[in-house]
Scaffold this active site. Structure first.
Site, PDB file in Angstrom:
ATOM      1  N   ARG A  34      -5.271   0.576  -6.975  1.00 54.91           N
ATOM      2  CA  ARG A  34      -4.047   1.197  -6.845  1.00 54.91           C
ATOM      3  C   ARG A  34      -3.227   1.939  -7.598  1.00 54.91           C
ATOM      4  O   ARG A  34      -2.935   3.317  -7.105  1.00 54.91           O
ATOM      5  CB  ARG A  34      -2.934  -0.127  -6.100  1.00 54.91           C
ATOM      6  CG  ARG A  34      -2.823  -1.276  -5.378  1.00 54.91           C
ATOM      7  CD  ARG A  34      -1.989  -2.300  -4.938  1.00 54.91           C
ATOM      8  NE  ARG A  34      -1.963  -2.963  -4.627  1.00 54.91           N
ATOM      9  CZ  ARG A  34      -2.065  -3.323  -3.293  1.00 54.91           C
ATOM     10  NH1 ARG A  34      -2.041  -2.299  -2.275  1.00 54.91           N
ATOM     11  NH2 ARG A  34      -2.518  -4.447  -2.538  1.00 54.91           N
ATOM     12  N   GLU A  83       4.010   3.836   6.001  1.00 54.43           N
ATOM     13  CA  GLU A  83       3.207   3.377   5.754  1.00 54.43           C
ATOM     14  C   GLU A  83       2.102   3.519   4.954  1.00 54.43           C
ATOM     15  O   GLU A  83       1.501   5.411   5.467  1.00 54.43           O
ATOM     16  CB  GLU A  83       2.548   2.314   6.952  1.00 54.43           C
ATOM     17  CG  GLU A  83       1.529   1.900   7.239  1.00 54.43           C
ATOM     18  CD  GLU A  83       1.104   0.003   7.059  1.00 54.43           C
ATOM     19  OE1 GLU A  83       1.383   0.681   5.452  1.00 54.43           O
ATOM     20  OE2 GLU A  83       1.205  -0.292   7.234  1.00 54.43           O
ATOM     21  N   ASP A  84       1.525   3.401   4.635  1.00 53.06           N
ATOM     22  CA  ASP A  84      -0.009   4.035   3.855  1.00 53.06           C
ATOM     23  C   ASP A  84      -0.890   4.955   4.842  1.00 53.06           C
ATOM     24  O   ASP A  84      -1.867   5.387   4.980  1.00 53.06           O
ATOM     25  CB  ASP A  84      -0.868   2.930   2.826  1.00 53.06           C
ATOM     26  CG  ASP A  84      -1.146   1.528   3.205  1.00 53.06           C
ATOM     27  OD1 ASP A  84      -1.591   1.621   4.711  1.00 53.06           O
ATOM     28  OD2 ASP A  84      -2.553   0.636   2.577  1.00 53.06           O
ATOM     29  N   ASP A  98      -5.662  -0.493  -1.673  1.00 48.91           N
ATOM     30  CA  ASP A  98      -6.506  -2.040  -2.570  1.00 48.91           C
ATOM     31  C   ASP A  98      -7.589  -1.679  -1.564  1.00 48.91           C
ATOM     32  O   ASP A  98      -7.980  -1.964  -0.764  1.00 48.91           O
ATOM     33  CB  ASP A  98      -5.007  -2.751  -2.870  1.00 48.91           C
ATOM     34  CG  ASP A  98      -5.587  -3.611  -1.526  1.00 48.91           C
ATOM     35  OD1 ASP A  98      -4.845  -2.864  -0.727  1.00 48.91           O
ATOM     36  OD2 ASP A  98      -5.829  -4.900  -2.029  1.00 48.91           O
ATOM     37  N   THR A 118      -1.264  -3.533  13.555  1.00 50.08           N
ATOM     38  CA  THR A 118      -0.433  -3.871  12.005  1.00 50.08           C
ATOM     39  C   THR A 118       0.902  -3.161  12.855  1.00 50.08           C
ATOM     40  O   THR A 118       1.946  -3.237  12.634  1.00 50.08           O
ATOM     41  CB  THR A 118      -0.493  -3.357  10.783  1.00 50.08           C
ATOM     42  OG1 THR A 118      -1.790  -4.843  10.667  1.00 50.08           O
ATOM     43  CG2 THR A 118       0.611  -3.846   9.728  1.00 50.08           C
ATOM     44  N   LYS A 167      -7.020   6.863  10.679  1.00 51.64           N
ATOM     45  CA  LYS A 167      -8.529   6.785  10.994  1.00 51.64           C
ATOM     46  C   LYS A 167      -8.235   6.750  13.012  1.00 51.64           C
ATOM     47  O   LYS A 167      -8.961   5.497  13.334  1.00 51.64           O
ATOM     48  CB  LYS A 167      -9.301   5.572  10.315  1.00 51.64           C
ATOM     49  CG  LYS A 167      -9.451   5.302   8.984  1.00 51.64           C
ATOM     50  CD  LYS A 167     -10.147   4.184   9.051  1.00 51.64           C
ATOM     51  CE  LYS A 167      -9.949   3.487   6.918  1.00 51.64           C
ATOM     52  NZ  LYS A 167     -10.051   2.384   6.807  1.00 51.64           N
ATOM     53  N   ASP A 183      -4.953   1.735  10.874  1.00 53.82           N
ATOM     54  CA  ASP A 183      -6.564   1.949  11.209  1.00 53.82           C
ATOM     55  C   ASP A 183      -6.524   1.863  12.473  1.00 53.82           C
ATOM     56  O   ASP A 183      -6.745   2.408  13.454  1.00 53.82           O
ATOM     57  CB  ASP A 183      -6.979   0.814   9.997  1.00 53.82           C
ATOM     58  CG  ASP A 183      -8.545   0.333  10.241  1.00 53.82           C
ATOM     59  OD1 ASP A 183      -9.156   1.630  10.451  1.00 53.82           O
ATOM     60  OD2 ASP A 183      -8.895  -0.673  10.040  1.00 53.82           O
ATOM     61  N   THR A 184      -6.468  -0.062  13.245  1.00 51.32           N
ATOM     62  CA  THR A 184      -6.472  -0.062  14.515  1.00 51.32           C
ATOM     63  C   THR A 184      -5.407   0.490  15.670  1.00 51.32           C
ATOM     64  O   THR A 184      -5.456   0.127  16.083  1.00 51.32           O
ATOM     65  CB  THR A 184      -7.089  -1.815  14.742  1.00 51.32           C
ATOM     66  OG1 THR A 184      -6.185  -2.569  14.003  1.00 51.32           O
ATOM     67  CG2 THR A 184      -7.966  -2.353  13.856  1.00 51.32           C
ATOM     68  N   GLY A 185      -4.228   0.069  14.158  1.00 54.56           N
ATOM     69  CA  GLY A 185      -2.564   0.266  14.592  1.00 54.56           C
ATOM     70  C   GLY A 185      -2.766  -0.849  14.852  1.00 54.56           C
ATOM     71  O   GLY A 185      -0.606  -0.395  15.396  1.00 54.56           O
ATOM     72  N   GLY A 244       0.905  -1.423   0.219  1.00 54.59           N
ATOM     73  CA  GLY A 244       0.218   0.225  -0.297  1.00 54.59           C
ATOM     74  C   GLY A 244       1.006   1.400   0.119  1.00 54.59           C
ATOM     75  O   GLY A 244       0.078   2.346  -0.441  1.00 54.59           O
ATOM     76  N   PHE A 284     -13.297   2.772   4.242  1.00 57.57           N
ATOM     77  CA  PHE A 284     -12.800   1.931   4.105  1.00 57.57           C
ATOM     78  C   PHE A 284     -12.383   2.552   2.304  1.00 57.57           C
ATOM     79  O   PHE A 284     -12.849   3.271   1.872  1.00 57.57           O
ATOM     80  CB  PHE A 284     -13.944   0.808   3.544  1.00 57.57           C
ATOM     81  CG  PHE A 284     -12.435  -0.315   3.133  1.00 57.57           C
ATOM     82  CD1 PHE A 284     -11.178  -0.669   3.859  1.00 57.57           C
ATOM     83  CD2 PHE A 284     -11.711  -0.413   1.716  1.00 57.57           C
ATOM     84  CE1 PHE A 284     -10.668  -1.194   3.418  1.00 57.57           C
ATOM     85  CE2 PHE A 284     -10.756  -0.962   1.007  1.00 57.57           C
ATOM     86  CZ  PHE A 284      -9.843  -1.882   1.849  1.00 57.57           C
TER      87      PHE A 284
HETATM   88  P1  IMP Z   1      -4.239  -1.783  11.083  1.00 61.38           P
HETATM   89  O1  IMP Z   1      -3.328  -3.483  11.676  1.00 61.38           O
HETATM   90  O2  IMP Z   1      -6.109  -1.941  11.548  1.00 61.38           O
HETATM   91  O3  IMP Z   1      -3.830  -0.013  11.887  1.00 61.38           O
HETATM   92  O4  IMP Z   1      -4.591  -1.825   9.868  1.00 61.38           O
HETATM   93  C1  IMP Z   1      -3.778  -1.585   8.929  1.00 61.38           C
HETATM   94  C2  IMP Z   1      -3.771  -1.617   7.487  1.00 61.38           C
HETATM   95  O5  IMP Z   1      -4.996  -2.061   6.981  1.00 61.38           O
HETATM   96  C3  IMP Z   1      -2.907  -0.664   6.337  1.00 61.38           C
HETATM   97  O6  IMP Z   1      -1.650  -0.998   6.006  1.00 61.38           O
HETATM   98  C4  IMP Z   1      -4.348  -1.411   5.347  1.00 61.38           C
HETATM   99  O7  IMP Z   1      -3.273  -2.347   4.453  1.00 61.38           O
HETATM  100  C5  IMP Z   1      -5.228  -1.997   5.749  1.00 61.38           C
HETATM  101  N1  IMP Z   1      -6.212  -0.797   5.546  1.00 61.38           N
HETATM  102  C6  IMP Z   1      -6.744  -0.539   7.058  1.00 61.38           C
HETATM  103  N2  IMP Z   1      -7.905   0.403   6.341  1.00 61.38           N
HETATM  104  C7  IMP Z   1      -7.912   0.589   5.334  1.00 61.38           C
HETATM  105  C8  IMP Z   1      -8.550   1.215   4.136  1.00 61.38           C
HETATM  106  O8  IMP Z   1      -9.457   2.239   4.130  1.00 61.38           O
HETATM  107  N3  IMP Z   1      -8.557   0.898   2.561  1.00 61.38           N
HETATM  108  C9  IMP Z   1      -7.751   0.409   2.467  1.00 61.38           C
HETATM  109  N4  IMP Z   1      -6.568  -0.596   3.002  1.00 61.38           N
HETATM  110  C10 IMP Z   1      -7.232  -0.516   4.622  1.00 61.38           C
END
Ligand code: IMP
Length: 175
Positions: free
Chosen positions: A166, A100-101, A160, A108, A132, A104-106, A45, A153
Site C-alpha cells: 500500500r 474508491e481505489d 494491496d 462492490t 478496468k 473492477d467488476t463493479g 485502498g 492485478f
Molecule cells: P469489484 O467489486 O470487482 O469492482 O472489486 C473492487 C475491489 O476489488 C476494489 O475496491 C479492490 O479492493 C479490489 N481490487 C480489484 N482489482 C484490484 C487490483 O488490481 N488490485 C488491488 N485490488 C483490486
C-alpha cells in the site's frame, strides 16, 4: 522481511500526482464553493487517493470513511459485499462523492451506491482512481476516473495484495 517483488511500474508517482490534482480541480469546478461537499472514502485502498484529492482542492470539504469486505476469492471479487465499518455521519441532503481505489467488476461499487443512495443524499457521484473496463460485470455510473487500465492485478498507492504494497507511491503490476 521477504516479499514478492511488486513488478513493473504501470503508473509513476508523478503521473498519479498530476492526474489527481486535475481530478481535484475538476471536482472543485463542478461544485459551487457555497455548497457543501462530503467525500466518502472506501477503506482501505482509497486512503492515499483521498488524501491527495482533498489536498488538491481549494474549498471546504468534509470526509468520512467506510470499510467494505468483498469476500474476495484470491484476486477476484465474488460479488458478495459486507459492511465492516459504517459512516460516522448521515448523508441526507448532502453533496456526496464516493472515493474508491479501483473499479473492477463493479459489483462492490454497485452495492455501495445502492446503500448510500438509500440515505437520501442531495447528489451522489463517484470518483475512482483506476478502472478496468474489460472486467465490468455490471454497468455502474462513475463520474470521475483517474486512469483506465488493462486487466492486470495492480498494487501500490493504497492498493494491496494481502495487505502489502500500500505504501508504494506508484502503481505497479504484481509480478
Ligand atoms: P469489484 O467489486 O470487482 O469492482 O472489486 C473492487 C475491489 O476489488 C476494489 O475496491 C479492490 O479492493 C479490489 N481490487 C480489484 N482489482 C484490484 C487490483 O488490481 N488490485 C488491488 N485490488 C483490486
Amino acid at each position: 522481511m521477504t516479499r514478492p517483488t511488486a513488478g513493473t511500474i504501470l503508473i509513476g508517482a508523478e503521473q498519479i500526482q498530476a492526474r489527481v490534482k486535475e481530478m481535484a480541480k475538476q471536482i472543485q469546478a463542478d461544485y459551487p464553493a457555497a455548497e457543501d461537499l462530503h467525500l466518502v472514502c472506501v477503506l482501505k485502498g482509497a486512503f492515499m487517493f483521498l488524501a491527495d484529492l482533498i489536498r488538491g482542492m481549494e474549498r471546504s470539504t468534509t470526509v468520512d470513511f467506510m470499510a467494505l469486505s468483498s469476500y474476495a476469492r484470491g484476486t477476484t471479487s465474488s460479488g458478495e459485499v459486507r459492511l465492516l465499518k459504517d459512516l460516522d455521519y448521515g448523508l441526507q441532503g448532502r453533496n456526496v462523492i464516493i472515493v474508491e481505489d479501483i473499479l473492477d467488476t463493479g459489483l462492490t461499487m454497485s452495492y455501495l451506491q445502492e446503500i448510500l443512495r438509500a440515505r437520501s443524499p442531495r447528489t451522489l457521484r463517484t470518483a475512482c482512481l483506476l478502472s478496468k473496463p474489460s472486467r465490468r460485470m455490471i454497468d455502474v455510473p462513475v463520474e470521475y476516473i483517474g486512469f483506465t487500465i488493462e486487466d492486470r492485478f495492480v498494487v501500490g498507492y493504497g492498493l494491496d495484495y494481502a495487505e502489502e504494497y500500500r505504501n508504494l507511491p506508484h502503481i505497479a503490476v504484481l509480478g
